[in-house]
Design an enzyme around this catalytic site. Structure first.
Site, mmCIF file in Angstrom:
data_model
loop_
_atom_site.group_PDB
_atom_site.id
_atom_site.type_symbol
_atom_site.label_atom_id
_atom_site.label_comp_id
_atom_site.label_asym_id
_atom_site.label_seq_id
_atom_site.Cartn_x
_atom_site.Cartn_y
_atom_site.Cartn_z
ATOM 1 N N ARG A 68 0.222 1.352 -9.076
ATOM 2 C CA ARG A 68 -0.437 2.285 -9.993
ATOM 3 C C ARG A 68 -0.170 1.850 -11.432
ATOM 4 N NH1 ARG A 68 -3.086 3.561 -6.298
ATOM 5 N NH2 ARG A 68 -3.291 5.592 -5.288
ATOM 6 N N HIS A 83 -8.981 -2.739 -9.687
ATOM 7 C CA HIS A 83 -8.415 -1.884 -8.628
ATOM 8 C C HIS A 83 -9.091 -2.179 -7.278
ATOM 9 C CE1 HIS A 83 -6.233 2.158 -7.820
ATOM 10 N NE2 HIS A 83 -6.292 1.437 -6.710
HETATM 11 N N1 LIG Z 1 -4.254 -1.230 -5.666
HETATM 12 C C1 LIG Z 1 -4.703 -0.756 -4.537
HETATM 13 O O1 LIG Z 1 -5.847 -1.041 -4.163
HETATM 14 C C2 LIG Z 1 -3.807 0.099 -3.674
HETATM 15 C C3 LIG Z 1 -4.212 0.369 -2.351
HETATM 16 C C4 LIG Z 1 -3.366 1.113 -1.541
HETATM 17 C C5 LIG Z 1 -2.154 1.578 -2.027
HETATM 18 N N2 LIG Z 1 -1.786 1.313 -3.313
HETATM 19 C C6 LIG Z 1 -0.485 1.799 -3.799
HETATM 20 O O2 LIG Z 1 0.559 1.268 -3.001
HETATM 21 C C7 LIG Z 1 1.554 2.267 -2.842
HETATM 22 C C8 LIG Z 1 2.431 1.961 -1.642
HETATM 23 O O3 LIG Z 1 1.727 2.194 -0.435
HETATM 24 P P1 LIG Z 1 2.471 2.202 0.985
HETATM 25 O O4 LIG Z 1 1.492 2.619 2.003
HETATM 26 O O5 LIG Z 1 3.209 0.918 1.200
HETATM 27 O O6 LIG Z 1 3.565 3.363 0.718
HETATM 28 P P2 LIG Z 1 4.820 3.771 1.614
HETATM 29 O O7 LIG Z 1 4.667 3.287 3.015
HETATM 30 O O8 LIG Z 1 5.035 5.225 1.376
HETATM 31 O O9 LIG Z 1 6.043 2.948 0.985
HETATM 32 C C9 LIG Z 1 6.641 3.257 -0.224
HETATM 33 C C10 LIG Z 1 7.882 2.387 -0.439
HETATM 34 O O10 LIG Z 1 8.388 2.626 -1.760
HETATM 35 C C11 LIG Z 1 9.774 2.980 -1.675
HETATM 36 N N3 LIG Z 1 10.140 3.922 -2.747
HETATM 37 C C12 LIG Z 1 9.592 5.128 -3.028
HETATM 38 N N4 LIG Z 1 10.232 5.707 -4.077
HETATM 39 C C13 LIG Z 1 11.197 4.835 -4.450
HETATM 40 C C14 LIG Z 1 12.197 4.858 -5.451
HETATM 41 N N5 LIG Z 1 12.333 5.895 -6.292
HETATM 42 N N6 LIG Z 1 13.017 3.796 -5.557
HETATM 43 C C15 LIG Z 1 12.919 2.746 -4.700
HETATM 44 N N7 LIG Z 1 11.989 2.660 -3.712
HETATM 45 C C16 LIG Z 1 11.146 3.696 -3.593
HETATM 46 C C17 LIG Z 1 9.936 3.619 -0.312
HETATM 47 O O11 LIG Z 1 11.309 3.592 0.057
HETATM 48 P P3 LIG Z 1 11.794 4.140 1.496
HETATM 49 O O12 LIG Z 1 11.404 3.030 2.461
HETATM 50 O O13 LIG Z 1 13.254 4.292 1.357
HETATM 51 O O14 LIG Z 1 11.043 5.430 1.741
HETATM 52 C C18 LIG Z 1 9.024 2.726 0.541
HETATM 53 O O15 LIG Z 1 9.714 1.547 0.913
HETATM 54 C C19 LIG Z 1 0.746 3.554 -2.751
HETATM 55 O O16 LIG Z 1 1.527 4.689 -3.077
HETATM 56 C C20 LIG Z 1 -0.373 3.319 -3.748
HETATM 57 O O17 LIG Z 1 0.010 3.812 -5.022
HETATM 58 C C21 LIG Z 1 -2.585 0.586 -4.134
#
Ligand SMILES: NC(=O)c1ccc[n+]([C@@H]2O[C@H](COP(=O)([O-])OP(=O)(O)OC[C@H]3O[C@@H](n4cnc5c(N)ncnc54)[C@H](OP(=O)(O)O)[C@@H]3O)[C@@H](O)[C@H]2O)c1
Length: 306
Positions: free
Chosen positions: A221, A269
């Site tokens: 983001r 994006h």
């Molecule tokens: N650009 C694009 O087209 C696009 C597309 C899709 C998604 N995204 C972005 O990608 C993000 C991640 O997606 P995802 O499906 O991989 O999410 P996810 O499965 O919820 O994984 C989030 C990861 O971040 C870690 N995390 C969260 N808060 C943290 C903190 N304060 N300090 C350290 N680590 C932290 C979590 O730790 P834990 O393992 O300990 O819970 C987990 O490993 C989404 O939220 C979205 O914003 C972007």
């Protein structure tokens, strides 16, 4: 069972047709103000009015992985909020990040410029061991990216909130290990969710801890990154450049310096797009599972923010 669909900037008809085909016993309608209460909602950036009216929802299915915008709204307290769980996004993210890392590591921009200038010239091969890639966020997308980078034999570091063990990835966890994670990394890939804890996480103080010649890839983001701090660190020579797919304001305003900075590559994006068929199949499966009171993956914890 009634399902209501309310997705801004999304062509509704193919989604409605797909959801009706996947859930033939359900009544699937495009939401209109004043519509009767539904059991489940499929949403993207709905207005507050939607939730103010749809007070009886059991499930709210977001057609993206990030729920930062959704959680800003007042949601019905009993509703289970569910995000997309991969649904074809992790492979796209892996190819985008590997492409950005390799393009930088192999200096393909430089070769392209040389070829355009009619020059047949070599650059000194860089040491892969000096190009440790740090992946912030080891969730559904981050873990897939970390594994994909290993296929090219880059050293890979990972940082997450709770400690994680991924074979071949040097793991760091929590605030206490952030500085060590950054110091061990030359390339920083951001795949964190946007929460109060992670907003502005890529700022002067953190980015300056990356190894000299560092490179930033932001695919999560825009509000994770302090734009001016990135530009200052690139212009000072501490960072070599950045590839950015997400921005604080989207579309990126025409006068933003990222458009023209020679060391910054931007994309609109698009690193991991929502794939309609995969998403419909996943959401339909989860609606049925919720109805049967079975456990499902991808439930959002509103307190944690992801
Ligand atoms: N650009 C694009 O087209 C696009 C597309 C899709 C998604 N995204 C972005 O990608 C993000 C991640 O997606 P995802 O499906 O991989 O999410 P996810 O499965 O919820 O994984 C989030 C990861 O971040 C870690 N995390 C969260 N808060 C943290 C903190 N304060 N300090 C350290 N680590 C932290 C979590 O730790 P834990 O393992 O300990 O819970 C987990 O490993 C989404 O939220 C979205 O914003 C972007």
């Amino acid at each position: 069972m009634k399902i209501t669909f309310c997705c801004t900037d999304t062509k509704a008809e193919p989604w409605l047709a797909g959801l009706r085909a996947a859930l033939p016993a359900a009544q699937v309608d495009l939401w209109q103000p004043g519509a009767p209460p539904a059991d489940h909602a499929v949403v993207w950036a709905p207005p507050q009015q939607f939730f103010d009216e749809q007070t009886q929802l059991k499930g709210v299915f977001n057609i993206g992985a990030g729920v930062d915008a959704l959680l800003k709204l007042r949601l019905p307290p009993q509703a289970t909020v569910v995000r997309l769980d991969d649904a074809g996004m992790s492979v796209q993210m892996a190819e985008y990040v590997c492409h950005a890392v390799i393009r930088h590591f192999r200096e393909f921009d430089g070769y392209e410029a040389d070829v355009k200038a009619g020059k047949w010239s070599y650059r000194k091969p860089r040491s892969r061991a000096d190009f440790a890639v740090g992946v912030m966020g080891l969730g559904v997308l981050g873990e897939r990216v970390a594994r994909a980078l290993q296929a090219f034999e880059f050293p890979v570091n990972g940082w997450s909130r709770s400690a994680k063990t991924i074979e071949g990835v040097r793991g760091f966890a929590g605030e206490a290990q952030l500085a060590d994670f950054l110091a061990a990394s030359k390339v920083l890939v951001n795949l964190l969710p946007l929460t109060p804890d992670t907003r502005d996480i890529m700022r002067r103080e953190t980015l300056s801890k990356l190894q000299p010649g560092g490179y930033v890839i932001n695919v999560a983001r825009g509000a994770h990154l302090v734009d001016d701090d990135l530009i200052a660190l690139i212009d000072s020579g501490h960072l070599a450049g950045a590839t950015l797919d997400v921005f604080r304001t989207e579309p990126l305003p025409a006068d933003h310096p990222f458009w023209r900075h020679p060391k910054i590559t931007i994309t609109p994006h698009t690193s991991a797009r929502t794939l309609r068929d995969e998403s419909i199949a996943q959401i339909a499966g989860k609606i049925m599972a919720l109805e049967r009171a079975e456990p499902i993956a991808g439930i959002v914890d509103p307190v944690r923010g992801y």
